[in-house]
Write an enzyme that holds these catalytic residues in place. Sequence first.
Site, PDB file in Angstrom:
ATOM      1  N   ASP A  30       0.833  -1.213   0.000  1.00  0.00           N
ATOM      2  CA  ASP A  30       0.000   0.000   0.000  1.00  0.00           C
ATOM      3  C   ASP A  30       0.863   1.257   0.000  1.00  0.00           C
ATOM      4  O   ASP A  30       1.957   1.268   0.579  1.00  0.00           O
ATOM      5  CB  ASP A  30      -0.912  -0.023   1.246  1.00  0.00           C
ATOM      6  CG  ASP A  30      -2.033   0.992   1.134  1.00  0.00           C
ATOM      7  OD1 ASP A  30      -2.369   1.409  -0.004  1.00  0.00           O
ATOM      8  OD2 ASP A  30      -2.571   1.384   2.196  1.00  0.00           O
ATOM      9  N   GLY A  31       0.353   2.302  -0.633  1.00  0.00           N
ATOM     10  CA  GLY A  31       1.010   3.615  -0.582  1.00  0.00           C
ATOM     11  C   GLY A  31       1.527   4.119  -1.918  1.00  0.00           C
ATOM     12  O   GLY A  31       2.221   5.143  -1.962  1.00  0.00           O
ATOM     13  N   ARG A  43      -0.696   9.023 -10.352  1.00  0.00           N
ATOM     14  CA  ARG A  43      -0.730   7.811  -9.512  1.00  0.00           C
ATOM     15  C   ARG A  43      -0.095   6.616 -10.215  1.00  0.00           C
ATOM     16  O   ARG A  43       0.548   5.773  -9.589  1.00  0.00           O
ATOM     17  CB  ARG A  43      -2.172   7.472  -9.111  1.00  0.00           C
ATOM     18  CG  ARG A  43      -2.782   8.451  -8.132  1.00  0.00           C
ATOM     19  CD  ARG A  43      -4.225   8.065  -7.817  1.00  0.00           C
ATOM     20  NE  ARG A  43      -4.297   6.811  -7.091  1.00  0.00           N
ATOM     21  CZ  ARG A  43      -4.226   6.709  -5.758  1.00  0.00           C
ATOM     22  NH1 ARG A  43      -4.089   7.785  -5.005  1.00  0.00           N
ATOM     23  NH2 ARG A  43      -4.313   5.535  -5.184  1.00  0.00           N
ATOM     24  N   HIS A  47       2.294   3.252  -9.145  1.00  0.00           N
ATOM     25  CA  HIS A  47       2.034   1.819  -9.384  1.00  0.00           C
ATOM     26  C   HIS A  47       3.204   1.182 -10.134  1.00  0.00           C
ATOM     27  O   HIS A  47       3.592   0.051  -9.864  1.00  0.00           O
ATOM     28  CB  HIS A  47       0.731   1.644 -10.168  1.00  0.00           C
ATOM     29  CG  HIS A  47      -0.485   2.108  -9.403  1.00  0.00           C
ATOM     30  ND1 HIS A  47      -0.706   1.796  -8.086  1.00  0.00           N
ATOM     31  CD2 HIS A  47      -1.563   2.867  -9.783  1.00  0.00           C
ATOM     32  CE1 HIS A  47      -1.844   2.333  -7.679  1.00  0.00           C
ATOM     33  NE2 HIS A  47      -2.388   2.998  -8.694  1.00  0.00           N
ATOM     34  N   SER A  75      -7.660  -5.332  -4.910  1.00  0.00           N
ATOM     35  CA  SER A  75      -8.746  -5.863  -4.081  1.00  0.00           C
ATOM     36  C   SER A  75     -10.071  -5.822  -4.829  1.00  0.00           C
ATOM     37  O   SER A  75     -10.222  -5.103  -5.826  1.00  0.00           O
ATOM     38  CB  SER A  75      -8.859  -5.054  -2.786  1.00  0.00           C
ATOM     39  OG  SER A  75      -9.456  -3.796  -3.044  1.00  0.00           O
ATOM     40  N   SER A  76     -11.029  -6.589  -4.329  1.00  0.00           N
ATOM     41  CA  SER A  76     -12.361  -6.554  -4.952  1.00  0.00           C
ATOM     42  C   SER A  76     -12.932  -5.140  -4.867  1.00  0.00           C
ATOM     43  O   SER A  76     -13.701  -4.723  -5.735  1.00  0.00           O
ATOM     44  CB  SER A  76     -13.293  -7.582  -4.295  1.00  0.00           C
ATOM     45  OG  SER A  76     -13.247  -7.478  -2.894  1.00  0.00           O
ATOM     46  N   GLU A  77     -12.549  -4.392  -3.844  1.00  0.00           N
ATOM     47  CA  GLU A  77     -13.036  -3.012  -3.691  1.00  0.00           C
ATOM     48  C   GLU A  77     -12.305  -2.026  -4.609  1.00  0.00           C
ATOM     49  O   GLU A  77     -12.823  -0.944  -4.894  1.00  0.00           O
ATOM     50  CB  GLU A  77     -12.865  -2.556  -2.232  1.00  0.00           C
ATOM     51  CG  GLU A  77     -13.822  -3.218  -1.240  1.00  0.00           C
ATOM     52  CD  GLU A  77     -13.450  -4.655  -0.887  1.00  0.00           C
ATOM     53  OE1 GLU A  77     -12.261  -5.028  -1.052  1.00  0.00           O
ATOM     54  OE2 GLU A  77     -14.343  -5.422  -0.473  1.00  0.00           O
ATOM     55  N   LEU A 141      10.084 -20.795  -4.645  1.00  0.00           N
ATOM     56  CA  LEU A 141       9.203 -19.834  -3.956  1.00  0.00           C
ATOM     57  C   LEU A 141       7.802 -19.978  -4.529  1.00  0.00           C
ATOM     58  O   LEU A 141       7.620 -19.981  -5.746  1.00  0.00           O
ATOM     59  CB  LEU A 141       9.686 -18.393  -4.165  1.00  0.00           C
ATOM     60  CG  LEU A 141       8.779 -17.333  -3.528  1.00  0.00           C
ATOM     61  CD1 LEU A 141       8.925 -17.318  -2.006  1.00  0.00           C
ATOM     62  CD2 LEU A 141       9.071 -15.938  -4.079  1.00  0.00           C
ATOM     63  N   GLU A 217       1.022 -13.015  12.645  1.00  0.00           N
ATOM     64  CA  GLU A 217       1.580 -11.815  13.277  1.00  0.00           C
ATOM     65  C   GLU A 217       1.437 -10.662  12.278  1.00  0.00           C
ATOM     66  O   GLU A 217       1.697 -10.838  11.084  1.00  0.00           O
ATOM     67  CB  GLU A 217       3.059 -12.031  13.612  1.00  0.00           C
ATOM     68  CG  GLU A 217       3.307 -13.108  14.640  1.00  0.00           C
ATOM     69  CD  GLU A 217       2.681 -12.773  15.992  1.00  0.00           C
ATOM     70  OE1 GLU A 217       2.625 -11.566  16.347  1.00  0.00           O
ATOM     71  OE2 GLU A 217       2.252 -13.720  16.684  1.00  0.00           O
TER      72      GLU A 217
END
Length: 252
Positions: A30-31, A43, A47, A75-77, A141, A217
């Site tokens: 995020d950010g 923006r 990205h 995200s879905s949102e 990985l 955590e």
Amino acid sequence: MSAVPQELLDDVPRKADEAPPPRHVAVIMDGNGRWAASRFLPRVAGHREGARALRRTIDAAMRNGVEWLTIYAFSSENWRRPAGEVMDLTGLLRHYLKNEIAELRTNGVRLRFIGDRDRFDADIRDDLVVAEQTTAMNSRLNLTVALSYGARDEIAAAARTLAERVRAGTLDPASIDEAMLASALWTRDIPDPDLVIRTSGEQRLSNFLLWQAAYAELVFLDVLWPDFGPSHFAAALAEYARRERRFGARPD
Ligand code: IPE
Ligand code: IPE
Ligand code: MG
């Protein structure tokens, strides 16, 4: 007889100096927008820079012996964002799928995608399948990318799957337990995350792995995602190593 299963007691307590690295790290990247805004850039520049931070993170995860890395990419949102930003993000995804998979494959990375892929265009959906298939033999990985992902969506879809089986007469509702619900989630082949990292200073999960992160955590870092690098990854692992995981049991 102990009320606590032995495998949980074995984990309690764990001193920092003997803690193994987390097996599965999940990251809320995020950010990007704030990073761009602070430089008076659009923006999308944030990205783009965020994609570079992701490359550094994949590298850091491998070097630190992390076996599973899951990243929250869309995200879905996030579909609710302005159409221009959604186009920029899907454009970057297209670019990433066309240009980066070969290198990941060579480096031993196995790719998986979780989320509602039906919302993407057909060419992207096809590329997701190809990326999964052409890396399926890798095991260095396990990289899972959450795309059009929402944890509530995922849990609702799992409930629908089980309900269909009950309706078909192949499942007794009384036999539905945690393990069965987990096996109906998009993450059915993936262990639960041990550590969830979120950048940008926000301290919330934003609908990410709500079921799976029950005992993860959580580490919140003040760095914006495009600035994230190996030292931040190492700092999050060090913080994880200091934590005492109890899983509801009582330390001696
Ligand atoms: C994360 O950065 C990337 C996505 C959510 C796709 P943001 O775009 O959320 O950046 P901020 O939070 O607005 O700074
Ligand atoms: C979470 O970030 C989603 C991703 C990082 C892909 P958001 O920026 O969308 O979350 P909120 O809106 O701040 O909760
Ligand atoms: Mg954000």
